[in-house]
Design an enzyme around this catalytic site. Structure first.
Site, PDB file in Angstrom:
ATOM      1  N   TYR A  54      38.403 -29.507  33.350  1.00 55.56           N
ATOM      2  CA  TYR A  54      39.544 -30.059  32.625  1.00 55.56           C
ATOM      3  C   TYR A  54      39.389 -29.813  31.128  1.00 55.56           C
ATOM      4  O   TYR A  54      38.519 -30.392  30.472  1.00 55.56           O
ATOM      5  CB  TYR A  54      39.675 -31.562  32.870  1.00 55.56           C
ATOM      6  CG  TYR A  54      39.943 -31.968  34.301  1.00 55.56           C
ATOM      7  CD1 TYR A  54      40.294 -31.042  35.280  1.00 55.56           C
ATOM      8  CD2 TYR A  54      39.828 -33.303  34.687  1.00 55.56           C
ATOM      9  CE1 TYR A  54      40.537 -31.439  36.583  1.00 55.56           C
ATOM     10  CE2 TYR A  54      40.073 -33.709  35.988  1.00 55.56           C
ATOM     11  CZ  TYR A  54      40.419 -32.769  36.933  1.00 55.56           C
ATOM     12  OH  TYR A  54      40.647 -33.168  38.227  1.00 55.56           O
ATOM     13  N   LEU A 195      51.574 -39.342  42.122  1.00 53.51           N
ATOM     14  CA  LEU A 195      52.971 -39.515  41.725  1.00 53.51           C
ATOM     15  C   LEU A 195      53.757 -38.210  41.790  1.00 53.51           C
ATOM     16  O   LEU A 195      54.889 -38.138  41.308  1.00 53.51           O
ATOM     17  CB  LEU A 195      53.056 -40.106  40.309  1.00 53.51           C
ATOM     18  CG  LEU A 195      52.397 -41.473  40.139  1.00 53.51           C
ATOM     19  CD1 LEU A 195      52.550 -41.978  38.717  1.00 53.51           C
ATOM     20  CD2 LEU A 195      52.985 -42.479  41.112  1.00 53.51           C
ATOM     21  N   ILE A 240      44.055 -41.898  42.041  1.00 52.52           N
ATOM     22  CA  ILE A 240      43.612 -41.707  40.658  1.00 52.52           C
ATOM     23  C   ILE A 240      44.731 -41.078  39.812  1.00 52.52           C
ATOM     24  O   ILE A 240      44.591 -39.949  39.334  1.00 52.52           O
ATOM     25  CB  ILE A 240      42.317 -40.867  40.584  1.00 52.52           C
ATOM     26  CG1 ILE A 240      42.440 -39.590  41.431  1.00 52.52           C
ATOM     27  CG2 ILE A 240      41.122 -41.693  41.032  1.00 52.52           C
ATOM     28  CD1 ILE A 240      41.308 -38.604  41.180  1.00 52.52           C
ATOM     29  N   ASN A 252      51.063 -48.541  36.112  1.00 52.58           N
ATOM     30  CA  ASN A 252      50.278 -48.161  37.290  1.00 52.58           C
ATOM     31  C   ASN A 252      49.599 -49.374  37.909  1.00 52.58           C
ATOM     32  O   ASN A 252      49.613 -49.552  39.134  1.00 52.58           O
ATOM     33  CB  ASN A 252      49.222 -47.113  36.909  1.00 52.58           C
ATOM     34  CG  ASN A 252      49.797 -45.727  36.711  1.00 52.58           C
ATOM     35  OD1 ASN A 252      50.958 -45.458  37.034  1.00 52.58           O
ATOM     36  ND2 ASN A 252      48.986 -44.832  36.176  1.00 52.58           N
TER      37      ASN A 252
END
Length: 284
Positions: A54, A195, A240, A252
């Site tokens: 990442y 999501l 997550i 969330n």
């Protein structure tokens, strides 16, 4: 109320965690992103998931800054690239991740996806890190049923703790056989991008209608909260989602207050049907 999941080694964590893909890529958003992670800890979340891939380490550095002084509150997860999954590569990658994270241990270390390095070599490297106290447990990511079968043939004193996969209402294929395969092996399924992608999922009329019937402590429920509650309904599931701002993090966490009814679930199945056959494992 946030449900919990338990890993094979006995560690128990809230079923809602915090993803960090693309966090750390923007200097302008950095303060908000760090505040979001710290707020998640304040609200009782524990799992922070990142990866050496990442942002080429930027996400791990941001996580390290966010959890500084609070390491004992965090169940820390990061991942090694398959190109670094050799015996020497795993050792070097783990130590580089530890430096970026500013810690001396990783609670759960995952193989990001399966590559050319034999699984036995990678798992052997994980076991050595565990003996050295650098990781608490190991697992995999983006493994399908056949990959898990191959993994089961690798002799190891410690079981695979987790399989992190793409799972959301617009990626339901894993319901056909992979979720049950994880449960059968007592592997925690970690759902990344719960999501969906690009926002199209959250404009589904069925989610808007269900949201209109529910409330949270923040007010009327949102389609995003319904979608997250739908993922979290699965037993042994650790979701997550990423939250780049404190407000998003609050939303969330509030999704854990939702209890979807049988009518809600049936309406979702009619609009977004579950798989009727095996489909290739999706990954992003």
């Amino acid at each position: 109320m946030v449900n919990s999941v338990m890993f094979p080694g006995g560690a128990r964590v809230p079923a809602l965690g915090m993803g960090t893909w693309a966090l750390g890529d923007s200097a302008e958003r950095r303060t908000q992103e760090i505040a979001s992670l710290r707020l998640g800890l304040d609200l009782g979340l524990r799992v922070v998931d990142t990866a050496e891939m990442y942002g080429a380490g930027r996400s791990e550095r941001l996580v390290g800054e966010a959890i500084a002084g609070r390491r004992d509150e965090v169940f820390l997860v990061t991942k090694v690239l398959p190109s670094n999954a050799s015996r020497a590569g795993v050792a070097a990658s783990c130590r580089a991740s530890l430096r970026r994270l500013g810690t001396d241990r990783i609670d759960l270390y995952l193989l990001h996806w399966r590559g050319a390095v034999p699984l036995g070599e990678t798992i052997g490297a994980f076991e050595r890190l565990k003996r050295e106290g650098l990781i608490g447990a190991w697992g995999v990511s983006n493994f399908d049923v056949g990959d898990l079968d191959d993994l089961a043939r690798v002799a190891s004193p410690d079981p695979c703790a987790a399989n992190q996969i793409l799972y959301s209402l617009d990626y339901r294929g894993v319901e056909f056989d992979l979720l049950e395969a994880d449960r059968r092996r007592s592997i925690v399924t970690m759902a990344y991008s719960p999501l969906g992608q690009g926002g199209d999922l959250l404009h589904q009329p069925v989610l808007e209608r269900i949201a209109d019937r529910h409330e949270t402590s923040l007010g009327p429920a949102t389609p995003a909260q319904v979608a997250l509650a739908w993922v979290l309904r699965q037993p042994g599931m650790l979701a997550i989602p990423k939250a780049g701002s404190p407000q998003h993090q609050r939303e969330n966490v509030a999704a854990t207050e939702l209890v979807l009814t049988s009518e809600d679930l049936a309406a979702i199945d009619r609009s977004i049907p579950p798989p009727r056959r095996k489909v290739p494992l999706a990954m992003i």
